[in-house]
Every structure is written in structure tokens, then in C-alpha cells.
Write a protein that holds these residues in place. Structure first.
Motif, PDB file in Angstrom:
ATOM      1  N   SER A  15      37.349  44.765  33.913  1.00  0.00           N
ATOM      2  CA  SER A  15      37.441  46.150  33.447  1.00  0.00           C
ATOM      3  C   SER A  15      36.042  46.730  33.287  1.00  0.00           C
ATOM      4  CB  SER A  15      38.197  46.238  32.118  1.00  0.00           C
ATOM      5  OG  SER A  15      37.440  45.653  31.066  1.00  0.00           O
ATOM      6  N   SER A  17      33.997  50.360  31.292  1.00  0.00           N
ATOM      7  CA  SER A  17      34.183  51.321  30.205  1.00  0.00           C
ATOM      8  C   SER A  17      34.086  52.765  30.672  1.00  0.00           C
ATOM      9  CB  SER A  17      33.145  51.089  29.107  1.00  0.00           C
ATOM     10  OG  SER A  17      33.294  49.803  28.555  1.00  0.00           O
ATOM     11  N   GLU A  19      33.859  56.403  28.703  1.00  0.00           N
ATOM     12  CA  GLU A  19      33.696  57.045  27.398  1.00  0.00           C
ATOM     13  C   GLU A  19      34.348  58.427  27.414  1.00  0.00           C
ATOM     14  OE1 GLU A  19      30.207  58.473  24.245  1.00  0.00           O
ATOM     15  OE2 GLU A  19      29.671  57.462  26.119  1.00  0.00           O
ATOM     16  N   ILE A  25      36.375  54.739  23.705  1.00  0.00           N
ATOM     17  CA  ILE A  25      36.133  54.011  24.943  1.00  0.00           C
ATOM     18  C   ILE A  25      37.453  53.496  25.500  1.00  0.00           C
ATOM     19  CG2 ILE A  25      34.957  52.074  26.036  1.00  0.00           C
ATOM     20  CD1 ILE A  25      33.044  54.191  25.022  1.00  0.00           C
ATOM     21  N   LYS A  26      37.703  53.788  26.766  1.00  0.00           N
ATOM     22  CA  LYS A  26      38.883  53.259  27.444  1.00  0.00           C
ATOM     23  C   LYS A  26      38.436  52.289  28.524  1.00  0.00           C
ATOM     24  CE  LYS A  26      43.091  54.416  29.988  1.00  0.00           C
ATOM     25  NZ  LYS A  26      43.897  55.466  30.645  1.00  0.00           N
ATOM     26  N   GLU A  27      39.076  51.143  28.595  1.00  0.00           N
ATOM     27  CA  GLU A  27      38.773  50.161  29.622  1.00  0.00           C
ATOM     28  C   GLU A  27      39.690  50.369  30.830  1.00  0.00           C
ATOM     29  OE1 GLU A  27      36.251  47.860  29.610  1.00  0.00           O
ATOM     30  OE2 GLU A  27      35.621  48.915  27.786  1.00  0.00           O
ATOM     31  N   THR A 126      29.667  46.038  33.894  1.00  0.00           N
ATOM     32  CA  THR A 126      30.064  45.404  32.644  1.00  0.00           C
ATOM     33  C   THR A 126      29.201  44.213  32.278  1.00  0.00           C
ATOM     34  OG1 THR A 126      32.354  46.133  32.927  1.00  0.00           O
ATOM     35  CG2 THR A 126      31.992  44.280  31.434  1.00  0.00           C
TER      36      THR A 126
END
Length: 255
Positions: A15, A17, A19, A25-27, A126
Motif C-alpha cells: 500500500s 499513503s 493524504e 491518511i488513506k492507504e 512506502t
């Protein structure tokens, strides 16, 4: 008879990130972009080189789900099938699904590799850009002027040379490099509805001479000293061909 051995660096991440405007924060799922690994890999293997895979902690890599869609192949089913077969072949015949942790690749063992290749997908954002062991590995290829191929988000991994043991800074300062552009990432940001780390800006801020423009986005590659780089999946064929030429020559290519 083997021509030599190439180290292929993958991310452990599945995954990356995004923003959101509210700060949350959504993965989003990611991994390596299938054609960005499979197509250059075909060139490497066809030229008689062996390959070995390595990642931060040796986890089984994920394939970016978008990269498995026909959309990513502009509807070309046969190319997609060919890449799938290459990945399956590597699953059976190599350590693709059980890569070596970076820490287990010793300095002495690095001498046995002729070059290094880092494909894209958002995963490198990541866990590759700030990995000290990857920085150590890349510094070996940099100092020995061994061919180094990076494509799309893969160039983000070059930033790890800043945190390598004994590092004096970004090893590729002043290098002409092409990567996934801020403009291209902006389109993904619109789709995902949030901010994503920018490869182009991060490398430029570190001191790279970023190469952009229509020709680069449409498959053009950039060669500077031992590094060959490409912006996106359109570059993978040319990148693989150039990388093999550099491996065969045993010395850095010239612009």
C-alpha cells in the motif's frame, strides 16, 4: 553459460499513503507494476543474465492491481498474457516470491552482481527511499559504476543513498534522471482525492537534474553515466534494451 547476475530490488509494501484534504491518511493498494518488471526482465534473461531478487525484509511482493488490468496494457491482451507468464516463470524458477532481505546481501556478495534494476509501481514510496541498507547497496553500484536501471516510481529508491552508513549525501546529485512526473502524479491525486509523495520533486530537491517533456513521457529514456531511467510503462522496452547494452559493455554508458 551465464553472462553475469543482476540484482532486482522490490518493495515489501502492498500500500501507499494518500493524504486527504482533512489531514487523514488513506492507504491504497499497490505493489510492483507488472510490465515494469516483466518487460525489462525479459531483455535481461534473453541476454543470458541470471537474476536475484531482494527487498527490505524479504516479504512476498504484491502486484499493483492496476497493472494487471487490460487498461494498463491499452487493451493488448497478448502483451498482458506474456507478462503474466514471465511473472509465473519467475515465481517457479527464481526467488521472486521469497526475495533476500537487504541486510543479508553482504558487501562481498555485491561484487558478484553486474548491475541493479528497480521497477516502479507506487510501492517504492512506502519503504525504499529511506532504507539505509538499500542505500548501502546502491552506493556499491554507484561507486563501481555498474549499470543501474530505474523506471517510473523506482527512481525514488535512489534517495536511500542519503541515509546509507557513512553517506555524504545524495549520490546522484547532478545526474540527469527521468521518473514518474509530478504532472502524472497529479492525475492520480485527482483520482484518489488526496496528496501523494512526488518522485520528481523529491529527486530534484535532493539535487538530481530531472528530465521531463513529451518525449520522456512517451517512452524516451535518459542515460547519464551508469544510470538509465524511464518515466513510465511506455519506457520499459527501451529501458531493458539500453540496460542490457550497458551490462554487456561492462562500463558506464555515455550520454
Amino acid at each position: 553459460m551465464s553472462q553475469g547476475k543482476v540484482l532486482i530490488v522490490l518493495s515489501d509494501a502492498d500500500s501507499f499513503s494518500v493524504e486527504k484534504a482533512d489531514g487523514n491518511i488513506k492507504e491504497e493498494e499497490t505493489g510492483f507494476f507488472m510490465t515494469e518488471l516483466a518487460t525489462p526482465l525479459e531483455s535481461i534473461l534473453d541476454a543470458g543474465y541470471d537474476v536475484e531478487f531482494a527487498s527490505p525484509n524479504g516479504q512476498t511482493p504484491n502486484i499493483d492491481p492496476l497493472s494487471k488490468s487490460l487498461l494498463a496494457y491499452m487493451g493488448n491482451y497478448f502483451t498482458k498474457k506474456k507478462d503474466e507468464q514471465m511473472i509465473e516463470k519467475m515465481r517457479i524458477e527464481s526467488n521472486l516470491y521469497a526475495p533476500r532481505p537487504f541486510r543479508e546481501v553482504t558487501d562481498a556478495q555485491l561484487d558478484s552482481f553486474s548491475g541493479i534494476f528497480i521497477p516502479g509501481g507506487h510501492a517504492p514510496l512506502t519503504d525504499l527511499g529511506a532504507d539505509p541498507d538499500l542505500g548501502r547497496i546502491l552506493l556499491h553500484f554507484h561507486k563501481q559504476r555498474k549499470p543501474t536501471a530505474v523506471v517510473c516510481h523506482g527512481p525514488y529508491a535512489l534517495l536511500s543513498t542519503q541515509v546509507a552508513p557513512g553517506s555524504t549525501g545524495f549520490a546522484y546529485k547532478g545526474y540527469k534522471i527521468t521518473s514518474w512526473s509530478d504532472q502524472e502524479e497529479g492525475l492520480i491525486e485527482t483520482m484518489k482525492g488526496g496528496r501523494i509523495e512526488k518522485v520528481e520533486s523529491a529527486l530534484r530537491d535532493a539535487g538530481a537534474d530531472m528530465q521531463t517533456g513529451t518525449a520522456k513521457k512517451m517512452g524516451g529514456i535518459t542515460v547519464d553515466r551508469e544510470v538509465v531511467s524511464g518515466a513510465n510503462p511506455f519506457a520499459v522496452k527501451g529501458l531493458g534494451t539500453q540496460f542490457v547494452q550497458m551490462l554487456n559493455s561492462g562500463v558506464e554508458a555515455k550520454n
